[in-house]
Scaffold this motif. Sequence first.
Motif, PDB file in Angstrom:
ATOM      1  N   ALA A  79       0.903  -1.318  -0.020  1.00  0.00           N
ATOM      2  CA  ALA A  79       0.173  -0.049   0.139  1.00  0.00           C
ATOM      3  C   ALA A  79       0.862   1.255   0.067  1.00  0.00           C
ATOM      4  O   ALA A  79       0.402   2.320  -0.699  1.00  0.00           O
ATOM      5  CB  ALA A  79      -0.952  -0.076   1.301  1.00  0.00           C
ATOM      6  N   ARG A  80       1.936   1.320   0.749  1.00  0.00           N
ATOM      7  CA  ARG A  80       2.970   2.512   0.822  1.00  0.00           C
ATOM      8  C   ARG A  80       3.901   2.352  -0.326  1.00  0.00           C
ATOM      9  O   ARG A  80       5.101   2.644  -0.068  1.00  0.00           O
ATOM     10  CB  ARG A  80       3.363   2.379   2.087  1.00  0.00           C
ATOM     11  CG  ARG A  80       2.476   2.489   3.279  1.00  0.00           C
ATOM     12  CD  ARG A  80       2.775   2.668   4.660  1.00  0.00           C
ATOM     13  NE  ARG A  80       1.492   2.757   5.444  1.00  0.00           N
ATOM     14  CZ  ARG A  80       1.573   3.138   6.712  1.00  0.00           C
ATOM     15  NH1 ARG A  80       2.792   3.467   7.380  1.00  0.00           N
ATOM     16  NH2 ARG A  80       0.377   3.275   7.394  1.00  0.00           N
ATOM     17  N   SER A  81       3.334   2.170  -1.524  1.00  0.00           N
ATOM     18  CA  SER A  81       4.550   2.087  -2.680  1.00  0.00           C
ATOM     19  C   SER A  81       3.537   3.113  -3.767  1.00  0.00           C
ATOM     20  O   SER A  81       2.395   3.365  -3.461  1.00  0.00           O
ATOM     21  CB  SER A  81       4.593   0.655  -3.133  1.00  0.00           C
ATOM     22  OG  SER A  81       3.308   0.050  -3.691  1.00  0.00           O
ATOM     23  N   LEU A  82       4.277   3.329  -4.991  1.00  0.00           N
ATOM     24  CA  LEU A  82       3.564   4.012  -5.867  1.00  0.00           C
ATOM     25  C   LEU A  82       2.376   3.414  -6.557  1.00  0.00           C
ATOM     26  O   LEU A  82       1.074   3.913  -6.525  1.00  0.00           O
ATOM     27  CB  LEU A  82       4.628   4.771  -6.939  1.00  0.00           C
ATOM     28  CG  LEU A  82       3.956   5.380  -8.128  1.00  0.00           C
ATOM     29  CD1 LEU A  82       3.545   6.557  -7.651  1.00  0.00           C
ATOM     30  CD2 LEU A  82       4.964   5.620  -9.349  1.00  0.00           C
ATOM     31  N   PRO A  83       2.318   2.098  -6.848  1.00  0.00           N
ATOM     32  CA  PRO A  83       1.493   1.468  -7.429  1.00  0.00           C
ATOM     33  C   PRO A  83       0.278   1.154  -6.472  1.00  0.00           C
ATOM     34  O   PRO A  83      -0.937   1.210  -6.661  1.00  0.00           O
ATOM     35  CB  PRO A  83       1.880   0.346  -8.044  1.00  0.00           C
ATOM     36  CG  PRO A  83       3.323  -0.191  -7.296  1.00  0.00           C
ATOM     37  CD  PRO A  83       3.821   1.591  -7.160  1.00  0.00           C
ATOM     38  N   GLY A  84       0.856   0.968  -5.135  1.00  0.00           N
ATOM     39  CA  GLY A  84      -0.264   0.858  -4.240  1.00  0.00           C
ATOM     40  C   GLY A  84      -1.149   2.101  -3.763  1.00  0.00           C
ATOM     41  O   GLY A  84      -2.311   2.007  -3.453  1.00  0.00           O
ATOM     42  N   ALA A  85      -0.429   3.266  -3.865  1.00  0.00           N
ATOM     43  CA  ALA A  85      -1.151   4.369  -3.585  1.00  0.00           C
ATOM     44  C   ALA A  85      -2.061   4.715  -4.769  1.00  0.00           C
ATOM     45  O   ALA A  85      -3.144   5.036  -4.688  1.00  0.00           O
ATOM     46  CB  ALA A  85      -0.033   5.642  -3.625  1.00  0.00           C
ATOM     47  N   LEU A  86      -1.664   4.429  -5.999  1.00  0.00           N
ATOM     48  CA  LEU A  86      -2.492   4.653  -7.344  1.00  0.00           C
ATOM     49  C   LEU A  86      -3.747   3.793  -7.050  1.00  0.00           C
ATOM     50  O   LEU A  86      -4.846   4.158  -7.481  1.00  0.00           O
ATOM     51  CB  LEU A  86      -1.846   4.459  -8.282  1.00  0.00           C
ATOM     52  CG  LEU A  86      -0.617   5.540  -8.850  1.00  0.00           C
ATOM     53  CD1 LEU A  86       0.085   5.017 -10.066  1.00  0.00           C
ATOM     54  CD2 LEU A  86      -1.434   6.822  -9.183  1.00  0.00           C
TER      55      LEU A  86
END
Length: 212
Positions: A79-86
């Motif tokens: 969740a705390r990654s770029l794809p996870g945030a998107l």
Amino acid sequence: MQQSGREFHKPVRRAGEELDRLFGAHDPAEATRVAHSTATALLSRVRADPESEIVDRLVDFTRTHGIDDIAELWSRSPARSLPGALWNLYLLQLMIHRDPDTAALLYERGRVEITSVDPVIAGAPVPSGPDELVATVDRILRGVFDGDFAVALERAAAFSRVQASGATHVADDYEGTEPERATTLTTRAARLATIASDLTAAAALWRMDALS
């Protein structure tokens, strides 16, 4: 964290089978690499040349195509990654678009009950009906592509916290008369709170140039 959004999206058509076919179920690292590289490429490309037509298509993507295609790539990411945030941003948008009446009810209740400045940060009109809430979440997502990315994440987090507050208080209203509905709302509140926390953390990482 992926489970935090399960309530908000329809079942994934292939449930990751396409990624498994392409990269092999035994190689989750390659699937993760593809998720991160596609998210980075998409964001970098659009933010470098934020043509209105392209941004409009990206904001409208889930309304036209659902969330299945995005889920194929991004739903497995931390969740705390770029794809996870998107992924969380698109989940939030889809939640509002699929049931704007309930979203507006929860948002207005949360706005009245919450004691933080989150309603101001979220930026929804006062009061907000279904149409206003849909427009607000679309503006937030648009800011991902043509504005300050960290600010967009923080607005989405604030938006989620207001919704979570509303869900919590409405759940309390139903506790004595409709316990099943109260449980559903309590679960929704917890998931929204988790999304808010993850988006806030992602915004901080972005500001440190550490969100990847």
